[in-house]
Design an enzyme around this catalytic site. Structure first.
Site, short mmCIF file in Angstrom:
data_model
loop_
_atom_site.label_atom_id
_atom_site.label_comp_id
_atom_site.label_asym_id
_atom_site.label_seq_id
_atom_site.Cartn_x
_atom_site.Cartn_y
_atom_site.Cartn_z
N ASP A 1 0.68 -1.17 -0.20
CA ASP A 1 0.02 -0.12 0.03
C ASP A 1 0.95 1.10 0.13
OD1 ASP A 1 -1.85 2.01 0.60
OD2 ASP A 1 -2.20 1.45 2.53
N GLU B 1 -0.19 10.63 1.24
CA GLU B 1 -1.45 10.19 1.39
C GLU B 1 -1.96 9.75 2.58
OE1 GLU B 1 -5.04 7.38 1.05
OE2 GLU B 1 -2.90 6.85 1.63
#
Lengths: 340, 345
Positions: free
Chosen positions: B178, B206
């Site tokens: 991820d 993010e």
């Protein structure tokens, strides 16, 4: 052998409790230059260095097994359900890479963790032993073919040196103790011993013992020194609760241990200028010393512990200097003929 | 130039917590700079923006987006014993922290995340997860000055894990899948021949909701955004099926809602129809959990129609997240179709 290389050789093979073959084989090879090797029915490696002499026979014991997990079943989705084999640290097991030691060779897997995104508001808890599972990325059929109940699971770590004279490996408990004995035997090689001497690398310590007591029964020593790891200080431990790293072996003092053996260890450490510290226990030591002392008609036991941080995790850490000073004290003890 | 799987591995092995993505950005730039029709630049927010030229100009401008940063740790202070005290960058459960190896700082100094031995904690409290504030990184220093010579507050740390292949290559396992897996997917997309031009943003920050996505959304001026994430597959051992949200082996995950974004319903229909037409397995994200860069991008300028196509990944935000090879392949197939079809809208 250099202490670091000796530890590496001892730590690299796997040896979950009751399945110590790989580790025991390497350890037996390392012991073989020092005496006659035999293997007990429970797998303990026994090395007779010198037979009983002057009515004295010293046994040095360290355990060869390491904690891990054991497969109980393969579930309907292909996960290997596992239970602890030895006292694993519940806080550290999630998010771990593992190797399942199958009949057809090791198989990589992971013990997963629910990501924060999917957690509900329930009270967070460390995983329970009955909830542990290994994700092998295999279907139930494929996993069932490769893995069977009883297969051992090793928590993956790495043997490494770190910082100023420290080493780390998931197997340091108690290959560190094995290294101390091997270093002591190296120091004693070619010396005239005033007593008999046998070294034992015992099995099954992490699952309730058996390996050490049965080996001691076979050897019938007059006294024994157990060499294990014990808790090294971390910032949140209280003084006296743990040992200090690099301050030498922790000499055990406990109602279970023999005062004469313990006093002699302290006396020799003082005399030879070997650093040492105390480890005070109120009763059982939680080591093989407990079962060795109850063997046969009783064995006088002493105990030396190598301070180790992060017990029962894959980052167990010891100082090389502590292995060396423990070995020096063991060698001095044997050369002086043991307790008075 | 790396193959798809090589890129996943290479990108995962680079430490790059939020706000510290430069090494990841450089590795991605190296992979795409010589690809046909690609013009790349890094912006002030730390994003890498790539314009891919197509045979024709697009009717709708499409932005594909994957984030470069990963969750990890940041050193907050060095204590009197020479241990590094730290906080978490992004959401990390303390149950995947204790006893893990880490790499600290630019020099990738090895360290261990230590805690008081479990045996020294009263039995009735051993079920309680550790508090991050009680943990520390041990770099093997004996005192504060020795530790200060090697590390300093602000240094980042990531798990030091090996990149593993599981199930004989059926899955890969690493930290940072991820969203380095998403980055590798978009690098693959850029390798292809594009009928229409599109934009790819490899975004920064993010995991901390930072400036990466807003800046990328603003400067790319897209009509449509497709965020490519590694999303939480809840199909771990012992989890009832109703709690999966999405599962591995069922193809890319198309979202209609999550905690940050209500996705464009018409785009959701288009994407799922295209998947069906092309025989690509897919699944919907069956749960309102998580979020991604879509939330910020959709609010850019006059608004951007958001879509998300994600990889079902188990155990994300841990040292051992996994994705399936078949899901990688099917996600790439769907993205390739989307890059050809969405610009026509």
């Amino acid at each position: 052998m250099d202490t670091m290389e000796l530890l590496r050789a001892l730590c690299e093979p796997e040896g979950n409790s009751g399945a110590e073959d790989a580790a025991a084989k390497v350890a037996a090879g390392l012991l073989s230059p020092y005496g006659t090797i035999s293997v007990g029915p429970l797998g303990s490696v026994i090395c007779e260095v010198a037979p009983e002499k002057n009515g004295r026979h010293v046994l040095l014991d360290a355990h060869i097994d390491q904690i891990g997990l054991i497969v109980t079943r393969v579930d309907e989705r292909g996960f290997a359900r596992v239970r602890p084999c030895g006292g694993i640290d519940r806080r550290s097991v999630s998010g771990s890479a593992v190797r399942v030691m199958t009949k057809s060779g090791p198989l990589s897997g992971v013990i997963g963790a629910v990501p924060p995104h999917l957690q509900k508001d329930e009270k967070k808890e460390n995983p329970k032993p009955e909830d542990l599972a290994v994700d092998l990325a295999l279907s139930a059929g494929e996993a069932g073919e490769r893995v069977r109940p009883g297969d051992r699971v090793i928590l993956c770590g790495r043997f490494s040196s770190i910082g100023e004279g420290y080493v780390s490996s998931p197997a340091l408990d108690d290959r560190a103790g094995c290294a101390c004995i091997l270093k002591a035997l190296e120091a004693l090689k070619g010396r005239e011993l005033p007593c008999g001497l046998t070294a034992v690398f015992s099995t099954r310590e992490e699952v309730g013992g058996g390996g050490a007591g049965t080996a001691a029964f076979a050897v019938r020593p007059t006294e024994a020194i157990e060499i294990d790891v014990s808790f090294g200080a971390t910032p949140d431990t209280k003084p006296g609760e743990t040992g200090e790293m690099k301050k030498g072996p922790m000499v055990g003092l406990s109602p279970m241990l023999d005062n004469g053996v313990c006093e002699r260890l302290i006396e020799l450490a003082e005399l030879r200028g070997i650093p040492y510290q105390y480890e005070i226990m109120e009763g059982e030591t939680g080591t093989n010393a407990d079962e060795i002392s109850r063997t046969g008609s009783g064995v006088r036991c002493g105990m030396l512990s190598v301070p180790q941080q992060y017990m029962h995790t894959v980052i167990e850490k010891v100082a090389l200097a502590d292995i060396e000073s423990t070995a020096a004290l063991l060698a001095a003890y044997v050369l002086e003929g043991g307790a008075r | 130039m790396g193959t798809f799987l090589e890129n996943i591995e290479n990108f995962c092995m680079i430490p790059g917590t939020s706000g510290d993505e430069s090494a990841v950005r450089e590795a991605i730039y190296k992979e795409i700079k010589d690809l046909p029709g690609c013009v790349a630049h890094a912006d002030n927010a730390g994003n890498l923006i790539v314009e891919k030229a197509g045979r024709q100009p697009p009717k709708s401008k499409v932005l594909f987006c994957a984030h470069m940063d990963e969750v990890g740790f940041i050193v907050t202070r060095i204590d009197e014993h020479g241990f590094l005290r730290f906080g978490c960058v992004g959401h990390i459960d303390s149950r995947v922290v204790v006893g893990k190896r880490v790499l600290v700082g630019k020099n990738r100094l090895p360290g261990f995340i230590g805690a008081k031995a479990l045996h020294k904690i009263p039995k009735e409290r051993r079920g309680e997860p550790a508090e991050i504030a009680d943990l520390f990184i041990d770099i093997g220093a004996d005192d504060k000055p020795s530790a200060e010579a090697l590390a300093r507050p602000g240094d980042r740390a990531v798990w030091d894990t090996d990149f593993l292949r599981l199930g004989g290559g059926k899955a890969v396992c690493s930290r940072a899948l991820d969203d380095r897996a998403g980055c590798a997917l978009l690098v693959e997309l850029l390798k292809g021949d594009a009928p229409y031009g599109f934009t790819v943003a490899f975004t920064a920050r993010e995991e901390v909701g930072g400036s990466g996505a807003p800046a990328a959304g603003f400067s790319a001026e897209p009509d449509i955004s497709v965020v490519v994430e590694a999303t939480s597959a809840g199909d771990g051992a012992g989890v009832p099926e109703e709690n999966y949200v999405c599962a591995q082996g069922k193809g890319p995950v198309v979202s209609f809602i999550d905690e940050g974004t209500v996705y464009d319903p018409a785009l959701y229909e288009t994407i799922t129809s295209l998947a069906k037409e092309n025989g690509i397995p897919f699944q919907s994200k069956e749960g309102v959990v998580g979020g991604n860069d879509s939330a910020a991008i959709s609010k850019s300028r006059m608004g951007v129609r958001p879509a998300a196509v994600s990889l079902p990944a188990r155990y994300i935000h841990s040292p051992v997240s996994t994705v399936r090879a078949e899901d990688l392949e099917n996600t790439l197939r769907l993205l390739t179709v989307l890059s050809a079809e969405l610009p026509k809208l």
